[in-house]
Design a protein around this motif. Structure first.
Motif, PDB file in Angstrom:
ATOM      1  N   GLU A 266       0.829  -1.208   0.000  1.00 17.98           N
ATOM      2  CA  GLU A 266       0.000   0.000   0.000  1.00 17.98           C
ATOM      3  C   GLU A 266       0.863   1.257   0.000  1.00 17.98           C
ATOM      4  O   GLU A 266       0.675   2.159  -0.829  1.00 17.98           O
ATOM      5  CB  GLU A 266      -0.900   0.026   1.229  1.00 17.98           C
ATOM      6  CG  GLU A 266      -1.982  -1.029   1.256  1.00 17.98           C
ATOM      7  CD  GLU A 266      -2.695  -1.060   2.600  1.00 17.98           C
ATOM      8  OE1 GLU A 266      -3.806  -1.631   2.641  1.00 17.98           O
ATOM      9  OE2 GLU A 266      -2.158  -0.548   3.605  1.00 17.98           O
ATOM     10  N   GLN A 267       1.785   1.318   0.944  1.00 17.70           N
ATOM     11  CA  GLN A 267       2.590   2.525   1.127  1.00 17.70           C
ATOM     12  C   GLN A 267       3.447   2.840  -0.087  1.00 17.70           C
ATOM     13  O   GLN A 267       3.703   4.015  -0.391  1.00 17.70           O
ATOM     14  CB  GLN A 267       3.484   2.366   2.363  1.00 17.70           C
ATOM     15  CG  GLN A 267       2.712   2.321   3.673  1.00 17.70           C
ATOM     16  CD  GLN A 267       3.547   1.790   4.824  1.00 17.70           C
ATOM     17  OE1 GLN A 267       4.722   1.462   4.669  1.00 17.70           O
ATOM     18  NE2 GLN A 267       2.937   1.681   6.000  1.00 17.70           N
ATOM     19  N   ASN A 268       3.864   1.800  -0.800  1.00 22.12           N
ATOM     20  CA  ASN A 268       4.756   2.003  -1.940  1.00 22.12           C
ATOM     21  C   ASN A 268       4.090   1.751  -3.278  1.00 22.12           C
ATOM     22  O   ASN A 268       4.754   1.786  -4.311  1.00 22.12           O
ATOM     23  CB  ASN A 268       5.988   1.098  -1.780  1.00 22.12           C
ATOM     24  CG  ASN A 268       6.783   1.432  -0.548  1.00 22.12           C
ATOM     25  OD1 ASN A 268       7.589   2.347  -0.550  1.00 22.12           O
ATOM     26  ND2 ASN A 268       6.559   0.688   0.541  1.00 22.12           N
ATOM     27  N   GLN A 269       2.742   1.498  -3.236  1.00 25.71           N
ATOM     28  CA  GLN A 269       1.957   1.248  -4.437  1.00 25.71           C
ATOM     29  C   GLN A 269       2.645   0.234  -5.350  1.00 25.71           C
ATOM     30  O   GLN A 269       2.842   0.457  -6.546  1.00 25.71           O
ATOM     31  CB  GLN A 269       1.676   2.559  -5.176  1.00 25.71           C
ATOM     32  CG  GLN A 269       0.818   3.507  -4.354  1.00 25.71           C
ATOM     33  CD  GLN A 269       0.208   4.644  -5.145  1.00 25.71           C
ATOM     34  OE1 GLN A 269       0.046   4.548  -6.362  1.00 25.71           O
ATOM     35  NE2 GLN A 269      -0.158   5.715  -4.476  1.00 25.71           N
ATOM     36  N   PHE A 270       3.021  -0.868  -4.746  1.00 24.95           N
ATOM     37  CA  PHE A 270       3.645  -1.964  -5.470  1.00 24.95           C
ATOM     38  C   PHE A 270       2.629  -3.094  -5.587  1.00 24.95           C
ATOM     39  O   PHE A 270       2.283  -3.742  -4.603  1.00 24.95           O
ATOM     40  CB  PHE A 270       4.893  -2.455  -4.721  1.00 24.95           C
ATOM     41  CG  PHE A 270       5.662  -3.525  -5.447  1.00 24.95           C
ATOM     42  CD1 PHE A 270       6.589  -3.188  -6.422  1.00 24.95           C
ATOM     43  CD2 PHE A 270       5.452  -4.863  -5.160  1.00 24.95           C
ATOM     44  CE1 PHE A 270       7.304  -4.168  -7.098  1.00 24.95           C
ATOM     45  CE2 PHE A 270       6.163  -5.854  -5.829  1.00 24.95           C
ATOM     46  CZ  PHE A 270       7.096  -5.509  -6.802  1.00 24.95           C
ATOM     47  N   GLY A 271       2.090  -3.291  -6.763  1.00 23.49           N
ATOM     48  CA  GLY A 271       1.054  -4.295  -6.967  1.00 23.49           C
ATOM     49  C   GLY A 271      -0.328  -3.839  -6.551  1.00 23.49           C
ATOM     50  O   GLY A 271      -1.308  -4.558  -6.748  1.00 23.49           O
ATOM     51  N   LEU A 272      -0.428  -2.661  -5.971  1.00 21.63           N
ATOM     52  CA  LEU A 272      -1.708  -2.077  -5.571  1.00 21.63           C
ATOM     53  C   LEU A 272      -1.750  -0.636  -6.068  1.00 21.63           C
ATOM     54  O   LEU A 272      -0.730   0.060  -6.029  1.00 21.63           O
ATOM     55  CB  LEU A 272      -1.875  -2.086  -4.047  1.00 21.63           C
ATOM     56  CG  LEU A 272      -1.927  -3.446  -3.353  1.00 21.63           C
ATOM     57  CD1 LEU A 272      -1.955  -3.251  -1.838  1.00 21.63           C
ATOM     58  CD2 LEU A 272      -3.141  -4.244  -3.790  1.00 21.63           C
TER      59      LEU A 272
END
Length: 302
Positions: A266-272
């Motif tokens: 979430e915090q790094n917008q990795f895969g989301l």
């Protein structure tokens, strides 16, 4: 009614936990502190809802927080942070007062949701409300963890390696396989413009708890190959495993469980990817109703 009783008894402890933590904390910190204050057993701490696969305890703590939020005893200054309001700092609840708080808000929400179909408000549907809230707010978290658990071991190792690269680790190499000798990958984490730390990582797509022996075996495998380790799992670490990671007898081990893994995504917008919506701020909107003043909890000691 067992779950309901457990849910209600966390209400006073959420306030106590936030006070112990200085008045502001993350949900994870509050859950851990409530578990300590309430002497919560590991069986209760990590029990899951059969429909959603979510942890009952952390969700019940979050639901307890929601009642305190409606009562304006807890605020959320920003996403992922819980804070005590001035009233919350001074508020202390007995179990009976916590029960009364829940009863009051069940009646209020029953009237709002079923204005056209009058119904007796009870606490019998609290667990259903908890699961409904969980399905609404955490469905993508369950989905991504279920997806990761379905990956092949080599695929999950590559996913973790790419996440570490995204977080700034360099020279990442995946070593997983039959001859990995207990280490799935290695990399270097910059800790400044010149210094780097050599890190080994382990990746387990578990749907059950990681035990202390798993952590100790990983530490043993690291030996002199790296300065610290990172242990990824899609489930959770037992309390004994967490203690093993902190043992002052070798390389420090960072534990990344399923919840923490999703937080990183979430915090790094990795895969989301983030999407935005709105919800009604009933605490504010009800302030315009004259009758709202009579809805304040008289039993809370301020």
């Amino acid at each position: 009614m067992t779950t309901t009783s457990e849910f209600i008894k966390w209400i006073p402890l959420v306030l106590d936990a936030l006070r112990d933590l200085g008045g502001t904390a993350t949900p994870r910190e509050v859950c851990e502190r409530v578990a300590t204050l309430g002497n919560v057993s590991e069986a209760v701490r990590f029990a899951k809802y059969p429909k959603t696969g979510n942890l009952k305890f952390s969700n019940q703590v979050a639901f307890a927080r929601q009642y305190l939020y409606w009562e304006e005893l807890i605020t959320s200054p920003k996403t992922g942070i819980w804070s005590l309001s001035p009233e919350g700092q001074a508020a202390h609840f007995t179990p009976e007062q916590a029960q009364e708080l829940v009863r009051k808000w069940v009646i209020i929400w029953t009237k709002r949701k079923q204005a056209d179909v009058p119904q007796q408000a009870t606490e019998d549907n609290v667990e259903d409300e908890i699961e409904a809230e969980q399905l609404k707010t955490r469905s993508y978290k369950n989905e991504i963890l279920a997806y990761l658990q379905r990956l092949q071991p080599a695929e999950f190792e590559r996913f973790c390696a790419d996440l570490l690269r995204h977080l700034g680790m360099v020279r990442v190499v995946v070593l997983g396989g039959a001859g990995d000798k207990g280490i799935d990958g290695m990399g270097f984490l910059p800790s400044g413009p010149i210094v780097t730390t050599k890190v080994a990582f382990q990746c387990k797509r578990y749907s059950h708890a990681v035990q202390p022996k798993d952590v100790r075996e990983f530490r043993g495998a690291i030996g002199h190959k790296a300065e610290k380790g990172i242990f990824f799992t899609t489930d959770f670490f037992t309390a004994a495993a967490q203690e093993a990671a902190g043992e002052d007898m070798g390389k420090p081990i960072e534990l990344i469980d399923g919840d923490r893994l999703v937080e990183l995504l979430e915090q790094n917008q990795f895969g989301l990817q983030e999407t935005k919506t709105f919800e009604i701020n009933w605490a504010m909107m009800d302030g315009y109703k004259l009758e709202s003043k009579s809805n304040k909890n008289p039993s809370a000691k301020k």
